[in-house]
Design a protein around this motif. Structure first.
Motif, PDB file in Angstrom:
ATOM      1  N   HIS A 161       0.830  -1.203   0.000  1.00  0.00           N
ATOM      2  CA  HIS A 161       0.000   0.000   0.000  1.00  0.00           C
ATOM      3  C   HIS A 161       0.872   1.263   0.000  1.00  0.00           C
ATOM      4  N   ALA A 162       1.924   1.253   0.811  1.00  0.00           N
ATOM      5  CA  ALA A 162       2.772   2.436   0.922  1.00  0.00           C
ATOM      6  C   ALA A 162       3.631   2.619  -0.328  1.00  0.00           C
ATOM      7  N   GLY A 163       4.279   1.538  -0.775  1.00  0.00           N
ATOM      8  CA  GLY A 163       5.171   1.639  -1.929  1.00  0.00           C
ATOM      9  C   GLY A 163       4.416   1.981  -3.200  1.00  0.00           C
ATOM     10  N   GLU A 178       8.010  -8.122  -3.765  1.00  0.00           N
ATOM     11  CA  GLU A 178       8.172  -9.558  -3.619  1.00  0.00           C
ATOM     12  C   GLU A 178       6.920 -10.340  -4.049  1.00  0.00           C
ATOM     13  N   GLU A 179       5.737  -9.736  -3.837  1.00  0.00           N
ATOM     14  CA  GLU A 179       4.515 -10.471  -4.141  1.00  0.00           C
ATOM     15  C   GLU A 179       4.281 -10.508  -5.648  1.00  0.00           C
ATOM     16  N   PRO A 180       3.513 -11.533  -6.111  1.00  0.00           N
ATOM     17  CA  PRO A 180       3.390 -11.727  -7.568  1.00  0.00           C
ATOM     18  C   PRO A 180       2.438 -10.754  -8.265  1.00  0.00           C
ATOM     19  N   GLN A 218      -4.837  -3.661  -1.808  1.00  0.00           N
ATOM     20  CA  GLN A 218      -5.292  -3.253  -0.484  1.00  0.00           C
ATOM     21  C   GLN A 218      -5.441  -4.482   0.402  1.00  0.00           C
ATOM     22  N   ARG A 219      -4.872  -4.413   1.604  1.00  0.00           N
ATOM     23  CA  ARG A 219      -5.049  -5.544   2.524  1.00  0.00           C
ATOM     24  C   ARG A 219      -6.343  -5.485   3.329  1.00  0.00           C
ATOM     25  N   PRO A 220      -6.875  -4.295   3.654  1.00  0.00           N
ATOM     26  CA  PRO A 220      -8.077  -4.293   4.510  1.00  0.00           C
ATOM     27  C   PRO A 220      -9.197  -5.228   4.034  1.00  0.00           C
ATOM     28  N   SER A 275      -9.590  -9.488   5.137  1.00  0.00           N
ATOM     29  CA  SER A 275     -10.283 -10.106   6.272  1.00  0.00           C
ATOM     30  C   SER A 275     -11.779  -9.801   6.240  1.00  0.00           C
ATOM     31  N   LYS A 276     -12.203  -9.008   5.252  1.00  0.00           N
ATOM     32  CA  LYS A 276     -13.596  -8.562   5.192  1.00  0.00           C
ATOM     33  C   LYS A 276     -14.207  -9.063   3.881  1.00  0.00           C
ATOM     34  N   ALA A 277     -14.411  -8.157   2.907  1.00  0.00           N
ATOM     35  CA  ALA A 277     -15.115  -8.510   1.664  1.00  0.00           C
ATOM     36  C   ALA A 277     -14.471  -9.681   0.925  1.00  0.00           C
ATOM     37  N   ARG A 323      12.625  -9.579  -5.008  1.00  0.00           N
ATOM     38  CA  ARG A 323      13.019  -9.041  -3.703  1.00  0.00           C
ATOM     39  C   ARG A 323      14.220  -8.122  -3.839  1.00  0.00           C
ATOM     40  N   VAL A 324      14.258  -7.089  -3.023  1.00  0.00           N
ATOM     41  CA  VAL A 324      15.500  -6.337  -2.860  1.00  0.00           C
ATOM     42  C   VAL A 324      16.285  -7.070  -1.791  1.00  0.00           C
ATOM     43  N   THR A 325      17.524  -7.475  -2.108  1.00  0.00           N
ATOM     44  CA  THR A 325      18.255  -8.327  -1.160  1.00  0.00           C
ATOM     45  C   THR A 325      19.336  -7.572  -0.390  1.00  0.00           C
ATOM     46  N   LEU A 383      -2.739 -14.412   8.255  1.00  0.00           N
ATOM     47  CA  LEU A 383      -3.483 -13.577   7.306  1.00  0.00           C
ATOM     48  C   LEU A 383      -2.768 -12.246   7.115  1.00  0.00           C
ATOM     49  N   ARG A 384      -1.934 -12.212   6.081  1.00  0.00           N
ATOM     50  CA  ARG A 384      -1.259 -10.965   5.732  1.00  0.00           C
ATOM     51  C   ARG A 384      -1.405 -10.681   4.236  1.00  0.00           C
ATOM     52  N   THR A 385      -1.312 -11.742   3.428  1.00  0.00           N
ATOM     53  CA  THR A 385      -1.299 -11.550   1.981  1.00  0.00           C
ATOM     54  C   THR A 385      -2.551 -12.152   1.355  1.00  0.00           C
ATOM     55  N   GLY A 413       5.358   3.537   5.860  1.00  0.00           N
ATOM     56  CA  GLY A 413       4.388   2.482   6.139  1.00  0.00           C
ATOM     57  C   GLY A 413       4.699   1.664   7.386  1.00  0.00           C
ATOM     58  N   ASP A 414       4.194   0.444   7.392  1.00  0.00           N
ATOM     59  CA  ASP A 414       4.275  -0.432   8.569  1.00  0.00           C
ATOM     60  C   ASP A 414       5.704  -0.713   9.027  1.00  0.00           C
ATOM     61  N   CYS A 415       6.700  -0.518   8.156  1.00  0.00           N
ATOM     62  CA  CYS A 415       8.080  -0.856   8.530  1.00  0.00           C
ATOM     63  C   CYS A 415       8.757   0.267   9.306  1.00  0.00           C
ATOM     64  N   SER A 455      -1.367   0.993   9.780  1.00  0.00           N
ATOM     65  CA  SER A 455      -2.658   1.352   9.185  1.00  0.00           C
ATOM     66  C   SER A 455      -2.449   1.929   7.801  1.00  0.00           C
ATOM     67  N   VAL A 456      -3.493   1.826   7.002  1.00  0.00           N
ATOM     68  CA  VAL A 456      -3.456   2.401   5.663  1.00  0.00           C
ATOM     69  C   VAL A 456      -3.275   3.921   5.716  1.00  0.00           C
ATOM     70  N   PRO A 457      -4.032   4.645   6.544  1.00  0.00           N
ATOM     71  CA  PRO A 457      -3.827   6.105   6.557  1.00  0.00           C
ATOM     72  C   PRO A 457      -2.392   6.486   6.884  1.00  0.00           C
TER      73      PRO A 457
HETATM   74  C1  LIG Z   1      -6.064  -8.683   6.895  1.00  0.00           C
HETATM   75  C2  LIG Z   1      -5.684  -7.240   7.130  1.00  0.00           C
HETATM   76  C3  LIG Z   1      -6.673  -6.300   7.359  1.00  0.00           C
HETATM   77  C4  LIG Z   1      -6.346  -4.963   7.570  1.00  0.00           C
HETATM   78  N1  LIG Z   1      -7.343  -4.046   7.772  1.00  0.00           N
HETATM   79  C5  LIG Z   1      -7.044  -2.743   7.919  1.00  0.00           C
HETATM   80  C6  LIG Z   1      -8.069  -1.754   8.055  1.00  0.00           C
HETATM   81  O1  LIG Z   1      -9.260  -2.069   8.088  1.00  0.00           O
HETATM   82  N2  LIG Z   1      -7.701  -0.448   8.150  1.00  0.00           N
HETATM   83  C7  LIG Z   1      -6.399  -0.061   8.113  1.00  0.00           C
HETATM   84  O2  LIG Z   1      -6.113   1.130   8.198  1.00  0.00           O
HETATM   85  N3  LIG Z   1      -5.401  -0.972   8.001  1.00  0.00           N
HETATM   86  C8  LIG Z   1      -5.691  -2.295   7.900  1.00  0.00           C
HETATM   87  N4  LIG Z   1      -4.675  -3.218   7.766  1.00  0.00           N
HETATM   88  C9  LIG Z   1      -3.273  -2.756   7.825  1.00  0.00           C
HETATM   89  C10 LIG Z   1      -2.798  -2.245   6.469  1.00  0.00           C
HETATM   90  O3  LIG Z   1      -3.121  -3.151   5.462  1.00  0.00           O
HETATM   91  C11 LIG Z   1      -1.304  -2.006   6.517  1.00  0.00           C
HETATM   92  O4  LIG Z   1      -1.053  -1.010   7.474  1.00  0.00           O
HETATM   93  C12 LIG Z   1      -0.754  -1.568   5.158  1.00  0.00           C
HETATM   94  O5  LIG Z   1      -0.876  -2.607   4.235  1.00  0.00           O
HETATM   95  C13 LIG Z   1       0.681  -1.128   5.276  1.00  0.00           C
HETATM   96  O6  LIG Z   1       1.215  -0.906   4.002  1.00  0.00           O
HETATM   97  P1  LIG Z   1       2.766  -1.120   3.720  1.00  0.00           P
HETATM   98  O7  LIG Z   1       2.963  -0.820   2.280  1.00  0.00           O
HETATM   99  O8  LIG Z   1       3.562  -0.427   4.754  1.00  0.00           O
HETATM  100  O9  LIG Z   1       3.026  -2.653   3.978  1.00  0.00           O
HETATM  101  P2  LIG Z   1       2.522  -3.891   3.119  1.00  0.00           P
HETATM  102  O10 LIG Z   1       1.169  -3.621   2.584  1.00  0.00           O
HETATM  103  O11 LIG Z   1       2.752  -5.083   3.982  1.00  0.00           O
HETATM  104  O12 LIG Z   1       3.510  -3.960   1.883  1.00  0.00           O
HETATM  105  C14 LIG Z   1       4.870  -4.298   1.965  1.00  0.00           C
HETATM  106  C15 LIG Z   1       5.241  -5.081   0.725  1.00  0.00           C
HETATM  107  O13 LIG Z   1       6.653  -5.156   0.615  1.00  0.00           O
HETATM  108  C16 LIG Z   1       7.015  -6.446   0.220  1.00  0.00           C
HETATM  109  N5  LIG Z   1       8.417  -6.661   0.624  1.00  0.00           N
HETATM  110  C17 LIG Z   1       8.900  -6.863   1.873  1.00  0.00           C
HETATM  111  N6  LIG Z   1      10.252  -6.984   1.838  1.00  0.00           N
HETATM  112  C18 LIG Z   1      10.616  -6.835   0.548  1.00  0.00           C
HETATM  113  C19 LIG Z   1      11.873  -6.840  -0.126  1.00  0.00           C
HETATM  114  N7  LIG Z   1      13.021  -7.020   0.540  1.00  0.00           N
HETATM  115  N8  LIG Z   1      11.882  -6.665  -1.465  1.00  0.00           N
HETATM  116  C20 LIG Z   1      10.710  -6.466  -2.154  1.00  0.00           C
HETATM  117  N9  LIG Z   1       9.510  -6.444  -1.569  1.00  0.00           N
HETATM  118  C21 LIG Z   1       9.458  -6.625  -0.237  1.00  0.00           C
HETATM  119  C22 LIG Z   1       6.025  -7.326   0.918  1.00  0.00           C
HETATM  120  O14 LIG Z   1       5.941  -8.582   0.300  1.00  0.00           O
HETATM  121  C23 LIG Z   1       4.747  -6.512   0.744  1.00  0.00           C
HETATM  122  O15 LIG Z   1       4.111  -6.804  -0.468  1.00  0.00           O
HETATM  123  C24 LIG Z   1      -4.985  -4.560   7.560  1.00  0.00           C
HETATM  124  C25 LIG Z   1      -3.979  -5.522   7.350  1.00  0.00           C
HETATM  125  C26 LIG Z   1      -4.314  -6.841   7.127  1.00  0.00           C
HETATM  126  C27 LIG Z   1      -3.219  -7.847   6.885  1.00  0.00           C
END
Ligand SMILES: Cc1cc2nc3c(=O)[nH]c(=O)nc-3n(C[C@H](O)[C@H](O)[C@H](O)COP(=O)(O)OP(=O)(O)OC[C@H]3O[C@@H](n4cnc5c(N)ncnc54)[C@H](O)[C@@H]3O)c2cc1C
Ligand code: FES
Lengths: 410, 108
Positions: free
Chosen positions: A15-17, A38-40, A45-47, A50-52, A83-85, A131-133, A279-281, A297-299
């Motif tokens: 979501h962030a990238g 890394e994902e195919p 959107q992950r939200p 777990s829902k729709a 992957r970035v290694t 449940l992440r992907t 993002g989450d990292c 969170s997405v926001p």
């Molecule tokens: C089931 C579920 C329900 C959710 N519901 C809500 C909600 O209702 N409201 C809300 O605000 N948030 C919700 N969230 C949280 C929200 O989805 C995350 O906060 C958001 O996805 C964060 O985005 P991100 O890009 O930081 O991380 P991610 O979406 O996890 O993306 C990171 C990506 O980087 C990839 N990656 C990691 N390492 C490497 C590498 N070395 N090289 C290349 N790629 C790599 C990963 O495979 C992944 O695809 C939910 C999460 C889940 C799992």
């Protein structure tokens, strides 16, 4: 887009990238953008997972942040399944899992988080799921037929949302929580109790103060969850949702500061001015609360993507936002504004049994720190404004439904 | 395909074709039009897809009425006006061909 020879590499296409790439173009970035994930599939959107999506009410197309053709159309070189290694900061280059090397002018780390793995005997049995992907969600969906018995370990948002979706599909659900209440890490006791009661009313069994000892097997597949008090909860599948861990190893190995997430400033910069993290990292400053925190969170992902894209494009930084979050379970829409740091008092506005209320969390001086709103979007929206302005409110006025949110926020 | 005109706050116009059944918000996001953030992805939970609907369209049939969830979310969105809508709540139909929406100064 050929004049500018600079290159932004984005590691992680979630979501962030994915959003950072699109925002760079919105803000007029003319150089190259490579988005390595890394994902195919393209960023999604992950939200809904777990829902729709679990309930079969979403399509792959509706899950994607933007349609697949967007990336080539916008001149974004998307590299899925890659992957970035490693990061070589001195050479300003990254190495990819396919052996390629990319040099960058700016690097954005958008690595997300991964499900925390419990060191639990039986963890590797069949039908022990997380449940992440979207791949995880599909495995869960495959076991959720009517009358299937699902044991959910962990009563956080993802566990509870999955429980609600599983009930909608006719499965039997037991939620097993180590703490004395669900949502213990992320919500106050009133909200926890409300959700607990609501789930029980929907036929979900909830075990609190429960310690999971091991997973029992039958033919290599999970058959039960063994608890500390000797009981075994029989099940056909187990979902483990006990929080996430930030993907920070790539940054740590490159010598960037990390502490429960990659440390960034308000422009999403790490301690290397050419490297951003979003993002989450990340572990990020929260100016409204005067501290650092790692948000999931997405926001938050979008706010930081905007910060990084603005900084890279030389645009003014976006105004800091009030953190917020939402969760949908059954016919309940939960929206949370702010974070309950330093809150000493909770005030109820509305009707808890009627499932339409908001909980205002106040600091000792009456400043509103957080608002948890259930089916009360006006309170949520007003709460965001009140928190952004650092307003103080009295218990009496918050409780008084004849005082409108407009008046409270004025 | 219905054509929708998006006008950024600075006056820049984007005219795009949006398939019937998608929302006005999706039309903007899929074409990467700046000014509509849509943080919640169309769940009517964030109010960052806020637009002003051109006056000529306000009382046309084809524009769905403001729902109660949408009204609550709009109650405190940044810089609302009587013609404010959340663009994720407007599904595109043939009747909306030619719709013009303008963006507010900010979504946050
Ligand atoms: C089931 C579920 C329900 C959710 N519901 C809500 C909600 O209702 N409201 C809300 O605000 N948030 C919700 N969230 C949280 C929200 O989805 C995350 O906060 C958001 O996805 C964060 O985005 P991100 O890009 O930081 O991380 P991610 O979406 O996890 O993306 C990171 C990506 O980087 C990839 N990656 C990691 N390492 C490497 C590498 N070395 N090289 C290349 N790629 C790599 C990963 O495979 C992944 O695809 C939910 C999460 C889940 C799992
Ligand atoms: S996209 Fe969030 S309310 Fe419209």
């Amino acid at each position: 887009m050929s004049q500018d020879s600079r290159h932004v590499v984005i590691a992680g296409a979630g979501h962030a990238g994915g959003s950072a790439a699109a925002m760079l173009r919105q803000l007029g970035w003319q150089g190259a953008i490579t988005l390595v994930g890394e994902e195919p599939i393209p960023p999604y959107q992950r939200p809904p997972l777990s829902k729709a999506w679990l309930k079969g009410e979403a399509t792959t197309e509706s899950l994607l942040l933007r349609p697949a053709h967007f990336y080539p159309d916008a001149g974004i070189d998307l590299r899925p399944g890659t992957r970035v290694t490693a990061i070589d900061r001195a050479a300003k280059a990254v190495t990819l899992s396919d052996g390629a090397a990319l040099s960058y002018d700016f690097l954005i780390l958008a690595l997300g988080a991964r499900a925390r793995r419990l060191p639990l005997p039986g963890r590797d049995l069949g039908r022990v799921l997380e449940l992440r992907t979207v791949a995880d969600a599909d495995q869960l969906k495959a076991v959720l037929h009517p009358d299937a018995r699902l044991a959910v370990i962990g009563g956080g948002y993802i566990g509870l949302e999955a429980a609600a979706s599983a009930r909608a599909l006719g499965a039997e659900v037991v939620v097993i929580e180590r703490e004395s209440r669900v949502l213990a890490r992320v919500a106050g006791p009133i909200l926890s109790n409300f959700f607990q009661d609501y789930h029980r009313g929907q036929g979900v069994a909830i075990e609190t103060d429960a310690q999971v000892i091991e997973l029992d097997a039958a033919d290599g597949t999970v058959a039960g969850v063994r608890l500390g008090d000797g009981r075994v909860i029989p099940c056909d599948a187990t979902l483990i949702g006990v929080g996430v861990v930030a993907n920070e190893a790539l940054a740590r190995d490159a010598g960037l500061g990390c502490d429960n997430g990659i440390i960034v400033d308000l422009a999403a910069r790490t301690d290397d001015p050419a490297i951003f993290a979003v993002g989450d990292c990340t572990n990020r400053p929260l100016p409204l609360y005067g501290r650092m925190a790692r948000l999931e969170s997405v926001p938050n992902a979008l706010e930081q993507a905007r910060q990084a894209a603005s900084q890279i494009c030389g645009k003014p930084p976006p105004a800091p936002e009030v953190p917020w979050f939402w969760s949908d379970q059954y016919d309940l829409r939960l929206q949370i504004a702010g974070l309950p740091f330093d809150a000493t008092e909770t005030v109820v506005r509305g009707d808890i049994p009627g499932a339409k209320f908001a909980l205002f969390h106040l600091a000792a001086d009456g400043t509103v720190r957080a608002v948890e709103a259930v089916n009360a979007s006006t309170e949520f929206m007003g709460g965001r404004r009140i928190i952004a302005r650092g307003k103080r409110l009295s218990r009496r006025r918050i409780e008084d439904m004849s005082v409108s949110m407009q008046e409270l926020a004025a | 395909m219905p054509s929708i005109t998006y006008v950024e706050h600075n006056g820049t116009e984007h005219v795009v074709e949006v398939p019937v059944g998608k929302s006005v918000m999706q039309g903007a996001v899929e074409n990467n039009i700046p000014g509509i953030d849509a943080d919640c992805g169309g769940e009517c939970a964030c109010a960052t897809c806020h637009v002003y609907v051109d006056a000529a369209w306000l009382d046309k049939t084809g524009l769905p009425p403001v729902g109660s969830q949408e009204a609550s979310m709009l109650s405190f969105a940044a810089v609302t006006q009587p013609d404010s809508r959340l663009s994720c709540q407007i599904k595109v139909t043939e009747a909306l061909d030619g719709l013009v929406v303008r963006m507010p100064e900010g979504q946050h």
